[in-house]
Design a protein around this motif. Structure first.
Motif, mmCIF file in Angstrom:
data_model
loop_
_atom_site.group_PDB
_atom_site.id
_atom_site.type_symbol
_atom_site.label_atom_id
_atom_site.label_comp_id
_atom_site.label_asym_id
_atom_site.label_seq_id
_atom_site.Cartn_x
_atom_site.Cartn_y
_atom_site.Cartn_z
ATOM 1 N N LEU A 34 0.830 -1.203 0.000
ATOM 2 C CA LEU A 34 0.000 0.000 0.000
ATOM 3 C C LEU A 34 0.864 1.252 0.000
ATOM 4 O O LEU A 34 1.941 1.277 0.600
ATOM 5 C CB LEU A 34 -0.915 0.015 1.230
ATOM 6 C CG LEU A 34 -1.863 -1.171 1.357
ATOM 7 C CD1 LEU A 34 -1.307 -2.188 2.352
ATOM 8 C CD2 LEU A 34 -3.245 -0.724 1.808
ATOM 9 N N TYR A 36 0.596 5.411 0.891
ATOM 10 C CA TYR A 36 -0.165 6.444 1.569
ATOM 11 C C TYR A 36 0.505 7.800 1.354
ATOM 12 O O TYR A 36 1.727 7.892 1.211
ATOM 13 C CB TYR A 36 -0.235 6.195 3.079
ATOM 14 C CG TYR A 36 -1.050 4.998 3.495
ATOM 15 C CD1 TYR A 36 -0.490 3.731 3.565
ATOM 16 C CD2 TYR A 36 -2.386 5.133 3.830
ATOM 17 C CE1 TYR A 36 -1.228 2.638 3.949
ATOM 18 C CE2 TYR A 36 -3.147 4.039 4.227
ATOM 19 C CZ TYR A 36 -2.557 2.797 4.286
ATOM 20 O OH TYR A 36 -3.300 1.716 4.670
ATOM 21 N N GLN A 38 0.871 11.497 3.341
ATOM 22 C CA GLN A 38 0.676 12.103 4.641
ATOM 23 C C GLN A 38 1.063 13.578 4.592
ATOM 24 O O GLN A 38 2.216 13.933 4.406
ATOM 25 C CB GLN A 38 1.508 11.381 5.702
ATOM 26 C CG GLN A 38 1.260 11.882 7.115
ATOM 27 C CD GLN A 38 2.017 11.094 8.158
ATOM 28 O OE1 GLN A 38 3.050 10.492 7.889
ATOM 29 N NE2 GLN A 38 1.519 11.089 9.375
ATOM 30 N N LYS A 41 -0.981 15.482 8.875
ATOM 31 C CA LYS A 41 -1.903 14.772 9.771
ATOM 32 C C LYS A 41 -1.969 13.285 9.435
ATOM 33 O O LYS A 41 -0.948 12.615 9.335
ATOM 34 C CB LYS A 41 -3.300 15.392 9.661
ATOM 35 C CG LYS A 41 -3.395 16.811 10.153
ATOM 36 C CD LYS A 41 -4.836 17.285 10.079
ATOM 37 C CE LYS A 41 -4.960 18.699 10.596
ATOM 38 N NZ LYS A 41 -6.371 19.173 10.514
ATOM 39 N N ALA A 42 -3.183 12.782 9.280
ATOM 40 C CA ALA A 42 -3.369 11.350 9.071
ATOM 41 C C ALA A 42 -2.931 10.917 7.681
ATOM 42 O O ALA A 42 -3.187 11.605 6.696
ATOM 43 C CB ALA A 42 -4.839 11.002 9.254
ATOM 44 N N PRO A 43 -2.268 9.775 7.583
ATOM 45 C CA PRO A 43 -1.988 9.205 6.265
ATOM 46 C C PRO A 43 -3.297 8.905 5.543
ATOM 47 O O PRO A 43 -4.265 8.432 6.153
ATOM 48 C CB PRO A 43 -1.239 7.908 6.588
ATOM 49 C CG PRO A 43 -0.710 8.087 7.967
ATOM 50 C CD PRO A 43 -1.716 8.948 8.670
ATOM 51 N N PHE A 45 -4.989 7.005 2.058
ATOM 52 C CA PHE A 45 -4.718 5.904 1.136
ATOM 53 C C PHE A 45 -4.577 6.394 -0.306
ATOM 54 O O PHE A 45 -5.362 7.222 -0.774
ATOM 55 C CB PHE A 45 -5.860 4.893 1.241
ATOM 56 C CG PHE A 45 -5.827 3.810 0.216
ATOM 57 C CD1 PHE A 45 -6.645 3.883 -0.903
ATOM 58 C CD2 PHE A 45 -4.986 2.728 0.355
ATOM 59 C CE1 PHE A 45 -6.618 2.896 -1.861
ATOM 60 C CE2 PHE A 45 -4.954 1.730 -0.599
ATOM 61 C CZ PHE A 45 -5.778 1.812 -1.714
ATOM 62 N N MET A 48 -3.413 0.355 -3.563
ATOM 63 C CA MET A 48 -3.113 -0.970 -3.067
ATOM 64 C C MET A 48 -2.728 -1.836 -4.263
ATOM 65 O O MET A 48 -3.418 -1.825 -5.283
ATOM 66 C CB MET A 48 -4.305 -1.606 -2.365
ATOM 67 C CG MET A 48 -4.001 -2.984 -1.820
ATOM 68 S SD MET A 48 -5.449 -3.838 -1.187
ATOM 69 C CE MET A 48 -6.355 -4.186 -2.690
ATOM 70 N N LEU A 88 4.288 7.255 2.196
ATOM 71 C CA LEU A 88 4.578 6.049 2.966
ATOM 72 C C LEU A 88 4.230 4.807 2.154
ATOM 73 O O LEU A 88 3.189 4.757 1.507
ATOM 74 C CB LEU A 88 3.764 6.040 4.261
ATOM 75 C CG LEU A 88 4.016 7.179 5.247
ATOM 76 C CD1 LEU A 88 2.951 7.189 6.330
ATOM 77 C CD2 LEU A 88 5.394 7.029 5.882
#
Lengths: 113, 114
Positions: A34, A36, A38, A41-43, A45, A48, A88
């Motif tokens: 996967l 991501y 970022q 803040k939050a990663p 998506f 995949m 990421l």
């Protein structure tokens, strides 16, 4: 032990450039890889990739998976300042009873106007 | 956006004090996770939960405990905070144990242990 290594760790480009981010991995029981994004803040998506889906594309972003050589790349074409973020990579180990994700260190991408 | 709320957003504490971080979800997802993010290490799993009162350790669980008394809440406790636990903590949720792309993260808690 599962392991994910990303390169480069940081990258500075100008708007309009094309970038390639790398992710190599070792995992006992590969289920998926996967990507991501970022931004502070939050990663969130991005993609995949699995054995049945080794290439994905969304707008200026695309990714491929090479299961033989155990790596993935994330390409971003015609970069924009809004692409500045940490990217990421993570691999999912399917040999566990939970969603075991192993993350790489991340690549910090900075896009200058 | 998935309904995940972490609290507090920022916390500064002293070495040796207990600290509890809270993760609250409104998605009714079964699986909940606590990660920590440190420079050079990416995200590392601390603990996870696969149901009410069902929890297990991740790869960096030493010094941490968790509890899940309700589906929507997952608490992370640092029994006696140390400076090495200064980090950004992320909660995540998923509906299935096969994560695929259905893993959603909260906005994180910045914890500083002085």
């Amino acid at each position: 032990e599962d392991k994910v290594v990303q390169s480069p760790l940081s990258l500075v480009v100008h708007e309009g450039d094309t970038v390639t981010l790398n992710c190599s991995y070792e995992v006992t029981n590969f289920r998926s890889l996967l990507w991501y994004k970022q931004e502070k803040k939050a990663p969130t998506f991005l993609f995949m990739l699995t054995s049945s889906g080794i290439e994905k594309k969304s707008g200026r972003l695309s990714s491929i998976l090479d299961k033989k050589e155990l790596f993935s790349i994330l390409n971003i074409t015609a970069t924009q300042t809004g692409d500045s973020a940490v990217y990421l990579c993570a691999v999912e180990d399917g040999g566990t009873s939970y969603g075991k994700l192993t993350f790489g260190q991340g690549t910090i991408l900075t896009v200058h106007p | 956006d998935a309904g995940i709320t972490q609290s507090p957003r920022h916390k500064v504490t002293e070495t040796g004090t207990p600290v509890t971080l809270r993760c609250h979800q409104t998605e009714n997802h079964r699986y909940m996770y606590w990660y920590r993010q440190d420079p050079g290490h990416g995200l590392r799993l601390i603990h996870y939960s696969y149901g009410v009162k069902d929890t297990d350790k991740g790869e960096v669980s030493d010094g941490y405990s968790v509890s899940r008394s309700k589906t929507e809440d997952f608490l992370l406790t640092l029994e006696s905070a140390t400076s090495s636990q200064t980090s950004v903590y992320f909660c995540a949720i998923s509906e299935s144990w096969t994560l695929s792309e259905k893993l959603f993260f909260g906005s994180g808690t910045q914890l500083s242990v002085l």
